[in-house]
Design an enzyme around this catalytic site. Structure first.
Site, PDB file in Angstrom:
ATOM      1  N   ASN A 187      -0.745   9.829  10.597  1.00  0.00           N
ATOM      2  CA  ASN A 187      -0.165   9.977   9.577  1.00  0.00           C
ATOM      3  C   ASN A 187       0.999   8.972   9.090  1.00  0.00           C
ATOM      4  OD1 ASN A 187       1.270  11.415  11.252  1.00  0.00           O
ATOM      5  ND2 ASN A 187       2.332  13.038   9.669  1.00  0.00           N
ATOM      6  N   GLU A 241       4.045   8.362   6.205  1.00  0.00           N
ATOM      7  CA  GLU A 241       4.792   8.900   5.276  1.00  0.00           C
ATOM      8  C   GLU A 241       5.686   7.880   4.524  1.00  0.00           C
ATOM      9  OE1 GLU A 241       6.741  12.476   6.685  1.00  0.00           O
ATOM     10  OE2 GLU A 241       4.980  13.522   6.944  1.00  0.00           O
ATOM     11  N   CYS A 248      -2.633  10.907   5.307  1.00  0.00           N
ATOM     12  CA  CYS A 248      -2.909  11.726   6.587  1.00  0.00           C
ATOM     13  C   CYS A 248      -3.410  10.802   7.580  1.00  0.00           C
ATOM     14  CB  CYS A 248      -3.815  12.799   6.164  1.00  0.00           C
ATOM     15  SG  CYS A 248      -3.097  14.022   5.210  1.00  0.00           S
ATOM     16  N   GLU A 259      -6.341  11.481   9.153  1.00  0.00           N
ATOM     17  CA  GLU A 259      -7.770  11.280   8.982  1.00  0.00           C
ATOM     18  C   GLU A 259      -8.193  10.160   8.052  1.00  0.00           C
ATOM     19  OE1 GLU A 259      -5.847  13.964   8.913  1.00  0.00           O
ATOM     20  OE2 GLU A 259      -6.734  15.785   9.151  1.00  0.00           O
ATOM     21  N   CYS A 305      -6.625  18.152   5.243  1.00  0.00           N
ATOM     22  CA  CYS A 305      -6.275  18.664   4.014  1.00  0.00           C
ATOM     23  C   CYS A 305      -7.457  18.680   2.841  1.00  0.00           C
ATOM     24  CB  CYS A 305      -4.995  18.023   3.377  1.00  0.00           C
ATOM     25  SG  CYS A 305      -5.520  16.191   2.861  1.00  0.00           S
ATOM     26  N   CYS A 340      -8.478  14.719   2.388  1.00  0.00           N
ATOM     27  CA  CYS A 340      -9.398  14.277   3.672  1.00  0.00           C
ATOM     28  C   CYS A 340     -10.679  14.758   3.584  1.00  0.00           C
ATOM     29  CB  CYS A 340      -8.377  14.450   4.777  1.00  0.00           C
ATOM     30  SG  CYS A 340      -7.187  13.566   4.880  1.00  0.00           S
TER      31      CYS A 340
HETATM   32  N1  THU Z   1      -1.116  15.616   7.888  1.00  0.00           N
HETATM   33  C1  THU Z   1      -2.097  14.948   8.149  1.00  0.00           C
HETATM   34  O1  THU Z   1      -1.888  13.649   8.665  1.00  0.00           O
HETATM   35  N2  THU Z   1      -3.147  15.685   8.733  1.00  0.00           N
HETATM   36  C2  THU Z   1      -3.650  16.681   8.275  1.00  0.00           C
HETATM   37  O2  THU Z   1      -4.467  17.303   8.822  1.00  0.00           O
HETATM   38  C3  THU Z   1      -2.741  17.589   7.832  1.00  0.00           C
HETATM   39  C4  THU Z   1      -1.484  16.836   7.542  1.00  0.00           C
HETATM   40  C5  THU Z   1       0.181  14.957   7.540  1.00  0.00           C
HETATM   41  C6  THU Z   1       0.430  14.517   6.026  1.00  0.00           C
HETATM   42  C7  THU Z   1       2.037  14.693   6.003  1.00  0.00           C
HETATM   43  O3  THU Z   1       2.415  13.576   6.747  1.00  0.00           O
HETATM   44  C8  THU Z   1       2.529  15.858   7.322  1.00  0.00           C
HETATM   45  O4  THU Z   1       1.159  16.097   7.941  1.00  0.00           O
HETATM   46  C9  THU Z   1       2.894  17.108   6.553  1.00  0.00           C
HETATM   47  O5  THU Z   1       1.799  17.245   5.895  1.00  0.00           O
END
Ligand code: THU
Length: 182
Positions: free
Chosen positions: A95, A97, A106, A108, A139, A142
């Site tokens: 991920n 941010e 994310c 994925e 999410c 994704c």
């Molecule tokens: N996140 C992912 O990368 N994949 C998931 O399946 C769930 C959430 C990340 C997004 C964000 O950077 C952090 O987790 C919190 O939501």
């Protein structure tokens, strides 16, 4: 490249290839689907997949490694993903941010976009890893993108020490909207 005119079919072709919603995927819950054209979703030949398949622990290890690159200074929730291509290649993601929060991507989707931009087209499995007792499922955004580009792939949810859950993407997104409905 095959499918370079993807999504530019005329209206007649589109109608001709439309199939009924629920019927369409009956019996198709197999491993890997050819989404290169939107005419049909051809199951990827299982023999090809079997030859190329990675051990699940190797895929989990790849996702755990990718997770170490997570840029998660706002949520501190580090996620890694490993997307298996039908050829056996593995493309990973973490991920990413940013300060606006909303532009976060994310793990994925990072893996998926890396794979698509490298020209990969046929996918079989994705592993998602977070350091939690409860499994971390993809999410909604994704799920949609994985569905459209990968089809009904296997989704493996793991933490740093064990696989917590295995399911098909269709279980996570049971009534999807996709290009075949347009
Ligand atoms: N996140 C992912 O990368 N994949 C998931 O399946 C769930 C959430 C990340 C997004 C964000 O950077 C952090 O987790 C919190 O939501």
């Amino acid at each position: 490249m095959a499918g370079s005119d993807r999504g530019h079919r005329g209206p007649e072709r589109r109608k001709q290839n439309r199939r009924g919603g629920a019927d369409r995927r009956a019996g198709e819950r197999r491993r890997g689907f050819d989404r290169r054209t939107e005419r049909e979703w051809e199951p990827v030949r299982l023999d090809d997949v079997r030859d190329a398949a990675n051990d699940e622990p190797a895929l989990v290890a790849a996702a755990i490694d990718a997770r170490t690159h997570a840029r998660a200074r706002f949520s501190h929730f580090h996620v890694g993903a490993a997307l298996e291509i039908v050829t056996g290649e593995v493309v990973t993601g973490c991920n990413v941010e940013n300060a606006t929060y909303g532009l976060t991507i994310c793990a994925e989707r990072v893996a998926l976009f890396k794979a698509l931009s490298d020209g990969h087209d046929l996918f079989t499995r994705i592993v998602v890893v977070a350091d939690t007792d409860d499994p971390t499922p993809p999410c909604g955004a994704c799920r949609q993108l994985l569905w459209e580009y990968c089809g009904d792939i296997e989704v493996v949810l793991a933490n740093l020490s064990e696989v917590k859950k295995r399911l098909r993407l269709s279980e996570l997104l049971p009534f999807p909207f996709d290009a075949r409905l347009l």
